[in-house]
Structures are given as C-alpha cells and as structure tokens.
Motif scaffolding. Structure first.
Motif, short mmCIF file in Angstrom:
data_model
loop_
_atom_site.label_atom_id
_atom_site.label_comp_id
_atom_site.label_asym_id
_atom_site.label_seq_id
_atom_site.Cartn_x
_atom_site.Cartn_y
_atom_site.Cartn_z
N ALA A 1 2.90 4.05 -6.86
CA ALA A 1 3.67 3.84 -5.63
C ALA A 1 3.12 4.77 -4.56
O ALA A 1 2.98 5.99 -4.79
CB ALA A 1 5.15 4.11 -5.86
N LEU A 2 2.81 4.22 -3.39
CA LEU A 2 2.29 4.99 -2.26
C LEU A 2 3.06 4.60 -1.01
O LEU A 2 3.41 3.43 -0.82
CB LEU A 2 0.80 4.70 -2.04
CG LEU A 2 -0.15 5.01 -3.21
CD1 LEU A 2 -1.53 4.41 -2.92
CD2 LEU A 2 -0.25 6.51 -3.42
N MET A 3 3.35 5.58 -0.17
CA MET A 3 4.03 5.27 1.08
C MET A 3 3.63 6.26 2.17
O MET A 3 3.50 7.47 1.90
CB MET A 3 5.55 5.31 0.93
CG MET A 3 6.29 4.73 2.14
SD MET A 3 8.08 4.91 2.02
CE MET A 3 8.27 6.63 2.46
N ALA A 4 3.41 5.75 3.36
CA ALA A 4 3.15 6.57 4.55
C ALA A 4 4.32 6.40 5.50
O ALA A 4 4.81 5.28 5.70
CB ALA A 4 1.85 6.15 5.22
N GLU A 5 4.76 7.51 6.10
CA GLU A 5 5.91 7.50 7.01
C GLU A 5 5.53 8.15 8.32
O GLU A 5 4.89 9.21 8.35
CB GLU A 5 7.08 8.25 6.38
CG GLU A 5 8.28 8.43 7.29
CD GLU A 5 9.25 9.46 6.74
OE1 GLU A 5 10.37 9.08 6.36
OE2 GLU A 5 8.87 10.66 6.68
#
Length: 403
Positions: A82-86
């Motif tokens: 799981a990868l996320m950029a905010e």
C-alpha cells in the motif's frame, strides 16, 4: 492504530457489480473522499507526505471453488503493498493511493491473481459552506471461480474498471441544513473467459441528492434520492436497467461512545426488456459503531439491495449484515471476532440462499509499526436449489508493517 490493509479471511466469494464499483454514498468516516493516512508518514521538502505499508500472509483455503463436493484445497501466499501520497494546500487535501494484492496458490496456479487499485482524490473547501469531494480511480480484479452463476472456467474471471465520482455540498458543519449533490460514472470490462463474461461488461451513470437537517446538536435527519442507468455492452443482455431509490434516515454522533447512520426506503430497478419484471421493494443501508470502552469497539453494518443476474433468474434481492468486535486486551495484544449473515432471494427461479460466517483473529504488535496475526473463519451457504450448498474454512498467518 495499525491501519495496513489485510488479506481478507472469511469473506464470501461474491462478484463485484458495477453498482458496487460506483461507490455512491460511500465516503470516509469524516465525510472525506481522500484516503486516510496510515503509519508514520515521510515528509518531503516539497511538503508532500508519503505513506507506505505492506501485508504478507501465508494461508490455507479448503474450498477454493465454493463447491458442494470435490472441493479444491490449497495453501496460498499473499503480498499486499500500500502506497499513498498526500498534499495539502490551505483547506484542501489531495491523495494519490495504490493498493495491490498478489496471491499465489501452491496447488492451483490457475487461480493466482494480481489485483490493483489506483485512486486520485481531492477534498476542496471553497468557503466554510461550499465543499467539493471527488475521486478518479482504476481497479483490476477477479471474480473467483464459484462466485457467480456463470459456467465455471479454468481460471478466475478477470476484469478492469474505471470509476469517477464527485459530490458538491453546501452548508457549514454546524448549520441547520446541508445539501449534497453527487454524480458518478463507472465502466467495467472483462479480459478473459469472454464467451461467458462478455455479458457482464457494463457502464453505469448515476445522480443523487440528499438534504441533511440537524434535529439535535449531534443528530441529523437525511432525505435522499438516487437515479442510475446501467447499460450492458452485449446487445442480447437482459440486464440493462434504470434504478431509483428514495431513502429517509438519521446520522448521529450522539456521544463519544456511539456513532452511525441508518437509511431506509423504497427502490425500483426497471429493466429495459419488457418481458423482465421490475425489481422493487424495501431497501436500507446502515452502520453503527459502539465503543463502550476506548479499547473496545463493536461495528454493525447492514444493507438490503438488488443485484443483477449473473446467469440464473431475473435478479437477486440481497440482504447482508455483519457484526465485528475489536478489543485491545493489553498494550500489544488484540483480537477480533466477526459474525455475518445474508440472504439471496432469486426472482424467476426457485432458489433462495442463506449465508453465514464466523471469524476470529488474534494479533500481537512486535513493534509500534509491525504486527503479526493469526485468523480463522468458517463460511457456509445453504441453498434450496440442489448443488449450491457449500462450506469453507480459511486460516491465515500474517505479518504487517508500515513506515
């Protein structure tokens, strides 16, 4: 709180419909379209926040095909990154997230799959009263063998789907009233077993509106109307339809211990083919979260809806309810118990199914960002049509970590 996606155990094998993929009315607990963060983020010089996690599991499934007899058993390995950029700017928030599920079976490589989900989302606050939430996503998934009423092929039915949603809201958080207008579009296409799966290719477009009126400081009444049109690509398909729903309900966060929502109403799914009856009747959707203690949470979810046929009957009236209890016993040791019950009533054929599930899991935090777990589940379907009963037992040993 450990928030890495986990390999699912105990879920019934169910195909994902274009109505499921549309996500109408589904937002985060805080009303956000953007994805929640997990673990400890890494901050770049640009101000961008990065989140990363992975779940690895080794499990066993004693009935991979949901078959009444001659079951296919197999151990399996699964990895879920799981990868996320905010990014944040003023009162606006944007996220770009990816989750994957790479599963390999030791005794049946035909059932191996690689699932992907990619979503770009934004929550924009123009003024204290005017907001916009939106998301654009793409998913690749499979309908496991035995999860539909189509003839079974040598491998799962693989599909890809695009989805776009946007919701505009007017009314501040503390205002007496708030209006929300939502639109969505979904496109789903199958990639293999086309002799059977082509009938499942479809597009859906929908609009909905709701009025939220505060009746008490932390309780609001909701009036909602939805309209959706689905168009299946195959010219001979009998599933083309328009779907109308009218719901009334309540949303509350009355105390620190209890929050939730429940909407009840009437639905009518009118099929384009004149000889096919309309699917009409009561519909509901709701969820209640109760925390009698800060370290103990009960989560109840229930829904009644209609699903289009995947090979048998005209359509299916479906009811599902689940209850989960998550409890932290000591600082590092926690558990989860779950119960599920559902019914599928087929129209146009003498078939009615009842489904039940029970699951249990124990988890131990090796470090604040690293957790191991052991889960077990039992799933059962009882059908009054011969050949559709089955039971399945699943076990999973997992290791999950975040940055």
């Amino acid at each position: 709180m450990f928030d890495t996606p986990t390999t699912s155990v105990g879920k019934e094998s169910r195909a994902v419909s274009i109505y499921d993929l549309s996500g109408v009315g589904q937002v985060g607990e805080d009303g956000a379209f953007t994805a929640p963060g997990f673990g400890a983020p890494r901050r770049l010089e640009s101000g961008l926040m990065l989140y990363a996690g992975v779940n690895a599991g080794y499990g066993y499934n004693d009935n991979l095909l949901s078959a009444p007899s001659n079951t296919l058993e197999s151990s399996y390995y699964a990895i879920q990154p799981a990868l996320m950029a905010e990014a944040k700017k003023g009162g606006d928030r944007y996220t770009l997230g990816y989750t994957g599920n790479f599963t390999r079976y030791t005794d049946t490589s035909n059932d191996d799959f690689n699932n992907h989900q990619l979503a770009l989302a934004g929550d924009n606050r123009f003024t204290t009263k005017s907001t916009l939430g939106w998301t654009l996503g793409y998913a690749q998934g499979v309908d496991p063998r035995g999860s539909t009423d189509r003839p079974q092929s040598a491998e799962p039915d693989r599909w890809g789907a695009w989805n776009a949603r946007a919701m505009y809201g007017y009314g501040s958080a503390g205002a007496q009233g708030r209006i929300e207008l939502e639109g969505n579009a979904t496109r789903k296409r199958y990639d293999n077993n086309l002799i059977y799966t082509e009938a499942g290719d479809g597009d859906l477009m929908g609009l909905s509106g709701r009025f939220i009126y505060r009746v008490m400081p932390k309780t609001s009444a909701v009036l909602e109307a939805r309209h959706a049109v689905s168009d299946y690509s195959l010219g001979t398909s009998t599933n083309d339809n328009s779907d109308q729903r009218y719901l009334v309900g309540v949303v509350w966060d009355a105390t620190a211990k209890t929050s939730g929502s429940f909407k009840l109403g009437y639905m009518n799914r009118d099929y384009d083919q004149a000889s096919k009856p309309s699917a009409s009747g009561s519909t509901w959707e709701g969820g209640i979260k109760w925390s009698p203690l800060t370290y103990s949470v009960f989560d109840l979810k229930t829904v009644r809806t209609v699903n289009d046929s995947t090979g048998l009957g005209n359509f299916i009236h479906t009811t599902d309810s689940t209850l989960a209890w998550n409890h932290v016993w000591v600082s590092r040791f926690s558990s989860r118990l779950s119960l599920g019950y559902g019914k599928d009533d087929y129209d146009g054929i003498a078939r009615n199914d009842t489904r039940s599930s029970v699951g249990a899991g124990v988890f131990y935090a090796l470090r604040p960002n690293l957790r191991t777990g052991l889960e077990y589940s039992h799933v059962e379907r009882d059908s009054d049509l011969s050949g559709y009963d089955y039971t399945r037992n699943t076990a999973l040993l997992s290791l999950s970590g975040t940055l």
